[in-house]
Design an enzyme around this catalytic site. Structure first.
Site, PDB file in Angstrom:
ATOM      1  N   TYR A   8      -2.402   3.293 -11.472  1.00  0.00           N
ATOM      2  CA  TYR A   8      -1.945   2.988 -10.113  1.00  0.00           C
ATOM      3  C   TYR A   8      -2.402   1.590  -9.703  1.00  0.00           C
ATOM      4  O   TYR A   8      -1.606   0.779  -9.209  1.00  0.00           O
ATOM      5  CB  TYR A   8      -2.484   4.034  -9.137  1.00  0.00           C
ATOM      6  CG  TYR A   8      -2.189   3.725  -7.684  1.00  0.00           C
ATOM      7  CD1 TYR A   8      -1.013   4.171  -7.092  1.00  0.00           C
ATOM      8  CD2 TYR A   8      -3.073   2.981  -6.911  1.00  0.00           C
ATOM      9  CE1 TYR A   8      -0.734   3.887  -5.757  1.00  0.00           C
ATOM     10  CE2 TYR A   8      -2.798   2.686  -5.591  1.00  0.00           C
ATOM     11  CZ  TYR A   8      -1.625   3.151  -5.016  1.00  0.00           C
ATOM     12  OH  TYR A   8      -1.348   2.848  -3.713  1.00  0.00           O
ATOM     13  N   ASP A  32     -10.874   2.170  -1.242  1.00  0.00           N
ATOM     14  CA  ASP A  32     -11.521   2.828  -2.392  1.00  0.00           C
ATOM     15  C   ASP A  32     -12.175   1.810  -3.321  1.00  0.00           C
ATOM     16  O   ASP A  32     -12.954   2.192  -4.204  1.00  0.00           O
ATOM     17  CB  ASP A  32     -10.517   3.682  -3.170  1.00  0.00           C
ATOM     18  CG  ASP A  32      -9.262   2.914  -3.562  1.00  0.00           C
ATOM     19  OD1 ASP A  32      -9.370   1.856  -4.193  1.00  0.00           O
ATOM     20  OD2 ASP A  32      -8.162   3.392  -3.224  1.00  0.00           O
ATOM     21  N   GLU A  51     -10.551  -4.032   5.289  1.00  0.00           N
ATOM     22  CA  GLU A  51     -10.443  -2.571   5.378  1.00  0.00           C
ATOM     23  C   GLU A  51     -11.007  -2.125   6.724  1.00  0.00           C
ATOM     24  O   GLU A  51     -12.123  -2.507   7.092  1.00  0.00           O
ATOM     25  CB  GLU A  51     -11.212  -1.920   4.228  1.00  0.00           C
ATOM     26  CG  GLU A  51     -11.462  -0.430   4.366  1.00  0.00           C
ATOM     27  CD  GLU A  51     -10.188   0.395   4.468  1.00  0.00           C
ATOM     28  OE1 GLU A  51     -10.102   1.228   5.400  1.00  0.00           O
ATOM     29  OE2 GLU A  51      -9.296   0.210   3.619  1.00  0.00           O
ATOM     30  N   ASP A  86      -9.510  -4.976  11.441  1.00  0.00           N
ATOM     31  CA  ASP A  86      -8.066  -4.804  11.524  1.00  0.00           C
ATOM     32  C   ASP A  86      -7.378  -5.971  10.813  1.00  0.00           C
ATOM     33  O   ASP A  86      -7.540  -7.131  11.218  1.00  0.00           O
ATOM     34  CB  ASP A  86      -7.658  -4.762  12.999  1.00  0.00           C
ATOM     35  CG  ASP A  86      -6.168  -4.538  13.211  1.00  0.00           C
ATOM     36  OD1 ASP A  86      -5.394  -4.630  12.246  1.00  0.00           O
ATOM     37  OD2 ASP A  86      -5.777  -4.282  14.365  1.00  0.00           O
ATOM     38  N   CYS A  87      -6.608  -5.689   9.779  1.00  0.00           N
ATOM     39  CA  CYS A  87      -6.005  -6.760   8.990  1.00  0.00           C
ATOM     40  C   CYS A  87      -4.992  -7.564   9.807  1.00  0.00           C
ATOM     41  O   CYS A  87      -4.821  -8.764   9.588  1.00  0.00           O
ATOM     42  CB  CYS A  87      -5.369  -6.219   7.722  1.00  0.00           C
ATOM     43  SG  CYS A  87      -3.951  -5.126   7.962  1.00  0.00           S
ATOM     44  N   ASP A 107      -2.402  -2.508   0.224  1.00  0.00           N
ATOM     45  CA  ASP A 107      -2.783  -1.177  -0.231  1.00  0.00           C
ATOM     46  C   ASP A 107      -3.035  -0.306   0.996  1.00  0.00           C
ATOM     47  O   ASP A 107      -4.024   0.416   1.082  1.00  0.00           O
ATOM     48  CB  ASP A 107      -4.024  -1.269  -1.120  1.00  0.00           C
ATOM     49  CG  ASP A 107      -4.230  -0.009  -1.952  1.00  0.00           C
ATOM     50  OD1 ASP A 107      -3.307   0.826  -2.012  1.00  0.00           O
ATOM     51  OD2 ASP A 107      -5.316   0.140  -2.535  1.00  0.00           O
TER      52      ASP A 107
END
Length: 212
Positions: A8, A32, A51, A86-87, A107
């Protein structure tokens, strides 16, 4: 993501097809740590990961070390930085500063799994906003990489094509790849296909003329 899902991560980053050496890379989400961990092996100039959920990273640091390695142990390294936030807010700041990236890899959430109409809204609007904001901080020859959903979810994938072809602020070209992800049995169940994993579509989007 499961312990068996290296494919993935390698698929979303197009490992073996893209050269990340000396490049500046932005990861949207990726809590992750798998994508950051694998990109660090590609000798990039700098990887920034944004993230929003620090609790996810702390859990993965403890329980998914075979996936994230030591990449979540420290939020700053020689060629990487992890930002908890916050992206969208950070991309707005970088846009104002004129900062750009060679690669942006999203992602974040998958596209909705239910068969949609072309009356967009909700998560679809969020996805459009993320792509448009990403292109505002992408270098002229840069690439935006992301995942879509299970290959059996044809309606949602067609809607994503529609978005890329008609709903963005600028024309783009895009290509797709597909990979077999062993642990994605849940997607198979949701699409009424009970199998040991399902194919996962990944998308590469480039500045340029619209794809036909």
């Amino acid at each position: 993501l499961a312990l068996s899902d290296l494919v993935y991560t390698e698929s979303i980053m197009c490992r073996g097809k893209e050269d990340f050496k000396g490049k500046e890379i932005l990861i949207l989400g990726g809590g992750d740590g798998a994508l950051l961990n694998e990109l660090r092996k590609e000798d990039p100039k700098k990887v920034i990961m944004v993230e929003i959920d620090d609790m996810v990273m702390q859990a993965c640091k403890t329980y998914l070390r075979s996936v994230c390695g030591d990449s979540l142990d420290n939020y700053q390294g020689d060629n990487y930085q992890i930002i908890v936030g916050d992206c969208i807010a950070h991309m707005e700041k970088w846009k104002a500063e004129g900062k750009t990236f060679d690669y942006i890899i999203s992602d974040l959430t998958d596209i909705p799994i239910k068969k949609p109409s072309y009356m967009l809204g909700g998560i679809w609007d969020f996805i459009v906003k993320i792509i448009d904001m990403s292109f505002s901080v992408l270098s002229p020859n840069g690439k935006y990489l992301t995942h879509a959903t299970g290959s059996s979810n044809d309606g949602a994938l067609k809607c994503f094509d529609y978005i890329l072809e008609t709903q963005l602020d600028r024309p783009v070209t895009f290509t797709k790849t597909n990979a077999f992800v062993p642990s994605f049995l849940g997607l198979g169940l949701l699409s009424d296909r009970i199998e040991e994993g399902v194919g996962m579509d990944h998308i590469m989007v480039l500045p340029g003329l619209q794809s036909k």
